[in-house]
Scaffold this motif. Structure first.
Motif, PDB file in Angstrom:
ATOM      1  N   GLY A  96       0.643  -1.540  -0.053  1.00 24.82           N
ATOM      2  CA  GLY A  96      -0.036   0.176  -0.125  1.00 24.82           C
ATOM      3  C   GLY A  96       0.924   1.061  -0.070  1.00 24.82           C
ATOM      4  O   GLY A  96       0.294   2.261  -0.581  1.00 24.82           O
ATOM      5  N   TYR A  97       1.961   1.216   0.546  1.00 27.92           N
ATOM      6  CA  TYR A  97       2.759   2.650   0.898  1.00 27.92           C
ATOM      7  C   TYR A  97       3.386   3.012  -0.620  1.00 27.92           C
ATOM      8  O   TYR A  97       3.818   4.164  -0.656  1.00 27.92           O
ATOM      9  N   ILE A  98       3.937   2.191  -1.045  1.00 27.36           N
ATOM     10  CA  ILE A  98       5.035   2.553  -2.437  1.00 27.36           C
ATOM     11  C   ILE A  98       4.477   3.329  -3.649  1.00 27.36           C
ATOM     12  O   ILE A  98       5.196   4.321  -3.905  1.00 27.36           O
ATOM     13  N   GLY A  99       3.284   3.222  -3.759  1.00 26.20           N
ATOM     14  CA  GLY A  99       2.595   3.907  -4.800  1.00 26.20           C
ATOM     15  C   GLY A  99       2.438   5.339  -4.696  1.00 26.20           C
ATOM     16  O   GLY A  99       3.033   6.163  -5.404  1.00 26.20           O
ATOM     17  N   PRO A 100       2.109   6.040  -3.434  1.00 32.25           N
ATOM     18  CA  PRO A 100       2.284   7.312  -3.115  1.00 32.25           C
ATOM     19  C   PRO A 100       3.278   7.903  -2.967  1.00 32.25           C
ATOM     20  O   PRO A 100       3.685   9.152  -3.304  1.00 32.25           O
ATOM     21  N   ILE A 101       4.361   7.053  -2.684  1.00 28.83           N
ATOM     22  CA  ILE A 101       5.777   7.558  -2.255  1.00 28.83           C
ATOM     23  C   ILE A 101       6.417   7.877  -3.731  1.00 28.83           C
ATOM     24  O   ILE A 101       7.015   8.688  -3.675  1.00 28.83           O
ATOM     25  N   MET A 247       8.320   4.794   5.944  1.00 28.30           N
ATOM     26  CA  MET A 247       9.177   3.453   5.820  1.00 28.30           C
ATOM     27  C   MET A 247       9.679   3.171   7.227  1.00 28.30           C
ATOM     28  O   MET A 247      10.045   2.089   7.442  1.00 28.30           O
ATOM     29  N   GLY A 248       9.872   4.111   8.180  1.00 31.41           N
ATOM     30  CA  GLY A 248      10.213   3.978   9.624  1.00 31.41           C
ATOM     31  C   GLY A 248       9.236   3.285  10.418  1.00 31.41           C
ATOM     32  O   GLY A 248       9.053   2.537  11.152  1.00 31.41           O
ATOM     33  N   ILE A 249       7.998   3.848  10.348  1.00 35.67           N
ATOM     34  CA  ILE A 249       6.783   3.517  10.804  1.00 35.67           C
ATOM     35  C   ILE A 249       6.319   1.947  10.625  1.00 35.67           C
ATOM     36  O   ILE A 249       6.016   1.231  11.498  1.00 35.67           O
ATOM     37  N   ILE A 250       6.578   1.662   9.284  1.00 37.23           N
ATOM     38  CA  ILE A 250       6.244   0.187   8.788  1.00 37.23           C
ATOM     39  C   ILE A 250       7.105  -0.673   9.681  1.00 37.23           C
ATOM     40  O   ILE A 250       6.640  -2.056   9.633  1.00 37.23           O
TER      41      ILE A 250
END
Length: 302
Positions: A96-101, A247-250
């Motif tokens: 989920g996180y990579i697209g917006p990043i 990336m730190g939170i995950i």
């Protein structure tokens, strides 16, 4: 019997005597049985075995199944399955996180060093695909079976958590595309291993009556991770170096999974297969009814 009166009287007295003797013998045999039962009482253990066991065609005792698992043990098994599903949540977070990043201005400036506001399509493809290639590597049967059989289910989940943290840290500290791609590949390796072991661990810990329901937690964890990643991106990704914070939170759930697995039991099936039957018996008795624990241990040994 007028003419045979002496003979009739004699036969009558003989029949009465025989009946009396027979009744005395019956009373004596009953007394002997009562005395034997008093001197040799049936033990509680023998009674329990006669109730909980049945003799198979081979002549061996086999415990009966069908007794329900106590509520407390059901809750324990459910908590183990829910907690281990954190591994699938990591999968959802990474999806989920990579697209917006990739589309964020800060990421393009810090990693790709592109001030034009766009990343080459080939670079975007590598960032996404290397994660999948890493997952394919560790999910490949010869690789995953090595971890599952040699290290065990519990240790494999912990190893996968460590690899995920390493991959996420490498990505969060990336200042070049190459470093980011390495981090993506390492993170994918963790997901491939976790995908192979989590459902197996859940199914081996859960009793048959709960196995199907608890195995679905893997898919639930993936979708939940995607949801959480979307929310984190919405809050942080547009900030300066906000993608690094994401990336730190995950890494937090991965660290929680690593620490929490220390306190969870090993797979009883793996313990029996590796000859650790005493530990397997203790694990089974903590998550099964007593007779089900004995029966499952015998089934694993076969």
């Amino acid at each position: 019997c007028r003419g045979l009166k002496p003979f009739c009287l004699k036969s009558s007295s003989d029949s009465i005597a025989s009946r009396s003797a027979h009744s005395q013998e019956t009373e004596m045999s009953e007394q002997v049985q009562v005395e034997e039962s008093r001197s040799h009482p049936i033990g509680a253990e023998e009674q329990a075995q006669s109730v909980t066991s049945e003799v198979t065609s081979e002549g061996t005792a086999k415990p009966k199944s069908g007794s329900s698992v106590p509520l407390g043990k059901k809750v324990r098994v459910a908590m183990i399955a829910v907690f281990s599903a954190l591994g699938s949540t990591l999968f959802g977070l990474d999806i989920g996180y990579i697209g917006p990043i990739i589309e964020s201005v800060s990421f393009e400036h810090d990693v790709v060093h592109s001030d034009a506001g766009s990343i080459p399509s080939g670079t975007e493809g590598l960032i996404v695909s290397l994660f999948s290639l890493g997952a394919m590597l560790t999910a490949f049967p010869p690789v995953s079976s090595y971890f599952l059989d040699c290290w065990g289910r519990k240790a494999s989940i912990m190893i996968g958590s460590v690899i995920f943290v390493i991959g996420s840290v490498v990505q969060a500290l990336a200042w070049s595309t190459t470093q980011l791609l390495i981090g993506r590949f390492v993170a994918g390796m963790s997901i491939g291993l976790l995908s192979s072991v989590i459902v197996l661990y859940q199914s081996e810990v859960a009793p048959a009556s709960m196995r199907g329901a608890l195995s679905t937690l893997y898919q639930l964890g993936i979708t939940f991770g995607i949801l959480i990643a979307a929310y984190i991106d919405q809050v942080l990704v547009d900030r300066t170096e906000g993608w690094r914070m994401v990336m730190g939170i995950i890494c937090i759930p991965a660290l929680g999974l690593l620490v929490g697995m220390i306190f969870l039991p090993r797979s009883p099936r793996w313990l029996v297969q590796t000859g650790k039957r005493d530990e397997a018996r203790r694990v089974l008795r903590s998550i099964r009814a007593e007779d089900e624990a004995v029966q499952e241990e015998l089934e694993i040994q076969q």
